[in-house]
Design an enzyme around this catalytic site. Sequence first.
Site, PDB file in Angstrom:
ATOM      1  N   ASN A 194       0.810  -1.234   0.000  1.00 54.00           N
ATOM      2  CA  ASN A 194       0.000   0.000   0.000  1.00 54.00           C
ATOM      3  C   ASN A 194       0.837   1.276   0.000  1.00 54.00           C
ATOM      4  O   ASN A 194       0.508   2.252  -0.657  1.00 54.00           O
ATOM      5  CB  ASN A 194      -1.007  -0.014   1.148  1.00 54.00           C
ATOM      6  CG  ASN A 194      -0.362  -0.203   2.496  1.00 54.00           C
ATOM      7  OD1 ASN A 194       0.702  -0.826   2.615  1.00 54.00           O
ATOM      8  ND2 ASN A 194      -0.969   0.336   3.526  1.00 54.00           N
ATOM      9  N   THR A 252      -1.656 -13.215   7.672  1.00 55.57           N
ATOM     10  CA  THR A 252      -0.241 -13.490   7.392  1.00 55.57           C
ATOM     11  C   THR A 252       0.590 -13.299   8.662  1.00 55.57           C
ATOM     12  O   THR A 252       1.505 -14.084   8.943  1.00 55.57           O
ATOM     13  CB  THR A 252       0.282 -12.547   6.278  1.00 55.57           C
ATOM     14  OG1 THR A 252      -0.665 -12.492   5.231  1.00 55.57           O
ATOM     15  CG2 THR A 252       1.619 -13.023   5.729  1.00 55.57           C
ATOM     16  N   GLU A 261       3.013  -5.429  12.362  1.00 54.68           N
ATOM     17  CA  GLU A 261       2.107  -4.283  12.209  1.00 54.68           C
ATOM     18  C   GLU A 261       1.038  -4.737  11.216  1.00 54.68           C
ATOM     19  O   GLU A 261       1.318  -4.925  10.040  1.00 54.68           O
ATOM     20  CB  GLU A 261       2.901  -3.087  11.698  1.00 54.68           C
ATOM     21  CG  GLU A 261       2.253  -1.768  12.041  1.00 54.68           C
ATOM     22  CD  GLU A 261       1.221  -1.367  11.009  1.00 54.68           C
ATOM     23  OE1 GLU A 261       0.010  -1.586  11.271  1.00 54.68           O
ATOM     24  OE2 GLU A 261       1.605  -0.861   9.959  1.00 54.68           O
ATOM     25  N   CYS A 270      -3.509   1.404   6.487  1.00 58.19           N
ATOM     26  CA  CYS A 270      -3.992   0.708   7.685  1.00 58.19           C
ATOM     27  C   CYS A 270      -4.587   1.682   8.699  1.00 58.19           C
ATOM     28  O   CYS A 270      -5.326   1.282   9.580  1.00 58.19           O
ATOM     29  CB  CYS A 270      -2.877  -0.119   8.306  1.00 58.19           C
ATOM     30  SG  CYS A 270      -1.393   0.832   8.628  1.00 58.19           S
ATOM     31  N   GLU A 287       6.904   0.248  16.181  1.00 60.68           N
ATOM     32  CA  GLU A 287       7.965   0.782  15.342  1.00 60.68           C
ATOM     33  C   GLU A 287       8.105   2.264  15.682  1.00 60.68           C
ATOM     34  O   GLU A 287       7.375   2.794  16.498  1.00 60.68           O
ATOM     35  CB  GLU A 287       7.579   0.616  13.861  1.00 60.68           C
ATOM     36  CG  GLU A 287       7.295  -0.831  13.478  1.00 60.68           C
ATOM     37  CD  GLU A 287       7.106  -1.036  11.979  1.00 60.68           C
ATOM     38  OE1 GLU A 287       6.041  -0.681  11.456  1.00 60.68           O
ATOM     39  OE2 GLU A 287       8.047  -1.560  11.346  1.00 60.68           O
TER      40      GLU A 287
HETATM   41  O1  TXE Z   1      -1.130  -8.994   2.420  1.00 65.17           O
HETATM   42  P1  TXE Z   1      -0.006  -9.995   2.877  1.00 65.17           P
HETATM   43  P2  TXE Z   1      -2.085  -9.090   1.154  1.00 65.17           P
HETATM   44  C1  TXE Z   1      -4.394  -6.272   4.780  1.00 65.17           C
HETATM   45  C2  TXE Z   1      -5.540  -5.806   3.903  1.00 65.17           C
HETATM   46  C3  TXE Z   1      -5.419  -6.687   2.722  1.00 65.17           C
HETATM   47  C4  TXE Z   1      -4.999  -7.983   3.368  1.00 65.17           C
HETATM   48  C5  TXE Z   1      -4.311  -8.949   2.464  1.00 65.17           C
HETATM   49  O2  TXE Z   1      -6.746  -6.057   4.555  1.00 65.17           O
HETATM   50  O3  TXE Z   1      -6.602  -6.824   2.002  1.00 65.17           O
HETATM   51  O4  TXE Z   1      -4.111  -7.593   4.387  1.00 65.17           O
HETATM   52  O5  TXE Z   1      -3.324  -8.296   1.700  1.00 65.17           O
HETATM   53  C6  TXE Z   1       4.273 -11.212   2.457  1.00 65.17           C
HETATM   54  N1  TXE Z   1       5.688 -15.526   4.908  1.00 65.17           N
HETATM   55  N2  TXE Z   1      -3.203  -5.449   4.643  1.00 65.17           N
HETATM   56  O6  TXE Z   1      -2.503 -10.487   0.886  1.00 65.17           O
HETATM   57  O7  TXE Z   1      -0.127 -11.283   2.165  1.00 65.17           O
HETATM   58  C7  TXE Z   1       3.802 -10.685   1.134  1.00 65.17           C
HETATM   59  O8  TXE Z   1       4.561 -11.233   0.078  1.00 65.17           O
HETATM   60  C8  TXE Z   1       6.318 -14.351   4.800  1.00 65.17           C
HETATM   61  C9  TXE Z   1      -2.955  -4.495   5.678  1.00 65.17           C
HETATM   62  O9  TXE Z   1      -1.431  -8.361   0.063  1.00 65.17           O
HETATM   63  O10 TXE Z   1      -0.011  -9.975   4.346  1.00 65.17           O
HETATM   64  C10 TXE Z   1       4.003  -9.191   1.315  1.00 65.17           C
HETATM   65  O11 TXE Z   1       5.367  -8.846   1.131  1.00 65.17           O
HETATM   66  N3  TXE Z   1       5.818 -13.288   4.128  1.00 65.17           N
HETATM   67  C11 TXE Z   1      -1.579  -3.974   5.638  1.00 65.17           C
HETATM   68  C12 TXE Z   1       3.610  -9.003   2.779  1.00 65.17           C
HETATM   69  O12 TXE Z   1       3.715 -10.292   3.374  1.00 65.17           O
HETATM   70  C13 TXE Z   1       4.606 -13.428   3.551  1.00 65.17           C
HETATM   71  C14 TXE Z   1      -0.978  -3.729   4.328  1.00 65.17           C
HETATM   72  C15 TXE Z   1       2.196  -8.485   3.008  1.00 65.17           C
HETATM   73  O13 TXE Z   1       1.291  -9.273   2.283  1.00 65.17           O
HETATM   74  C16 TXE Z   1       3.887 -14.642   3.639  1.00 65.17           C
HETATM   75  C17 TXE Z   1      -1.298  -4.773   3.385  1.00 65.17           C
HETATM   76  C18 TXE Z   1       4.478 -15.717   4.342  1.00 65.17           C
HETATM   77  N4  TXE Z   1       3.887 -16.905   4.454  1.00 65.17           N
HETATM   78  C19 TXE Z   1      -2.408  -5.564   3.559  1.00 65.17           C
HETATM   79  N5  TXE Z   1       2.725 -14.479   2.973  1.00 65.17           N
HETATM   80  C20 TXE Z   1      -1.205  -2.918   6.643  1.00 65.17           C
HETATM   81  N6  TXE Z   1      -1.117  -3.298   7.912  1.00 65.17           N
HETATM   82  O14 TXE Z   1      -0.937  -1.783   6.293  1.00 65.17           O
HETATM   83  C21 TXE Z   1       2.713 -13.219   2.485  1.00 65.17           C
HETATM   84  N7  TXE Z   1       3.863 -12.579   2.816  1.00 65.17           N
END
Ligand code: TXE
Length: 481
Positions: A151, A231, A249, A283, A461
Amino acid sequence: MLNIKNYINGKLVAPEAGNYLDNYNPAVGEIYGQIPNSSKEDVQKAYQAAAKAFPSWSNTTLEERSKILYKISDLILEKLDFLAVAESKDNGKPIALAKQVDIPRAASNFQFFANAITQFSSEAHESVGLNAVNFTLRQPIGVVGCISPWNLPLYLFTWKIAPAIAAGNCVVAKPSEVTPMTAYLLGKICNEAGLPKGVLNIVHGLGSTTGQAIVEHPNIKAISFTGGTKTGAHIARVAAPMFKKISLELGGKNPNIIFADCDYEKMLETTVHSSFANQGQICLCGSRILVEDNIYEKFKEDFIKKVAQLRVGNPSEKDTNIGALVSKQHLEKVKSYIDIAEKEGGKILFGGETVTVTDRENGYYLQPTIIEVKDNECKLNQEEIFGPVVTIMSFKTDEEALTLANEVKYGLSATIWTNNLNRTMQFAKQLQTGIVWVNTWMLRDLRTPFGGTKESGVGREGGFEALRFFTEPKNICIKYE
Ligand code: TXE
């Protein structure tokens, strides 16, 4: 086609197994490049480079580390326009927003920790009567992992990397596979700034392959992660048996609580912003708007009027307020909540439809959407949508507002609009969130602790909290005669 590479040991290298993923431009819905889908072997190479660099980097003077971090920051600012265009193309956000927020903030992250590390101190305790003195050494952990989301790509990537390397660690980092471009460009900038090879290593790829390999690596001792709650829970499960330090976070479902005694115009303007900035993909966005009942109807009317003026369109155009959502898959997820709203008895007051933008017919555009809900238990008020969709509902008393605000599984941030000091303090104390904004939103001071409670994560953080996370405290006790 713009193909990118991993950044390992100061060099741009192709992935060992030669596996690649497509990279999309969400504004047009087309593939414009490829990125490595790095394997365990690539992560191992990155780890080895980091481990080799660690003895020297951790013994590099603070002045020298600080000088290099300042240089990285200067170079980011020098390339601001170029980086903003790259960020917008990768993510779909308006270029103007990337120029104003994302890229300057990435530079500030390096600048801030370049300075903070020279001000970081630790404690000493004299054990009076025992002829002993204790002091705390704060030593870098070694090789640490940083995993960031899509994001705010460069902004959140550097928010982790800057404190990690300032504190003397070496890093294996992975940006989101959805938005890898500015992290790739950062590798080049680090070389230009004279960052010694191996201090920062960037591997690209899917979470389930590359990210998982970082988290599972037995010698990567700490993981700083920003992303989805699901995740985060998975990472915690993998890291716990290895006793890794983790900072998570995660998501949010932040209340924006509006009282009749607030500065109405300021509140209205900020609420438009806190609802829809970055297509609602922050977020910290105030996704649940709670309004005191005596101004509810007026607020509804004025808010709809303001939101109707927002322009959804080509991220490259100056007057675009809302660009494209990050991916087709994410657009589908956000839209599915609009369908749920209709089933749950929510009333769409504005928006709810995808938008076709001229010459960008396959882009992922959605109208800013306002949905009136009747209760707090509905999915729309409980689950993180992470798009340009807000809910609104009214409340009668302070107690009711507080209960509504706290009755979610998330606890990242809250905003309250009031000029009543007693009310401000009662809410500030009782809101179950890591951050409370009063009469403002997303006003950030990089010295402050940043993070959430409940399912919004663990750890903080920002400022010295980040430097504490990236160092191991060791107690030294000296007995003297
Ligand atoms: O996030 P992911 P996604 C929320 C938001 C969104 C949802 C899913 O609601 O719709 O999460 O988004 C890495 N081991 N937020 O699927 O998968 C991944 O490659 C290690 C809130 O895009 O959590 C990426 O680099 N790493 C949020 C990172 O995790 C892993 C911002 C985030 O992706 C992994 C984004 C694994 N097993 C989404 N699986 C905020 N807090 O701002 C994935 N990743």
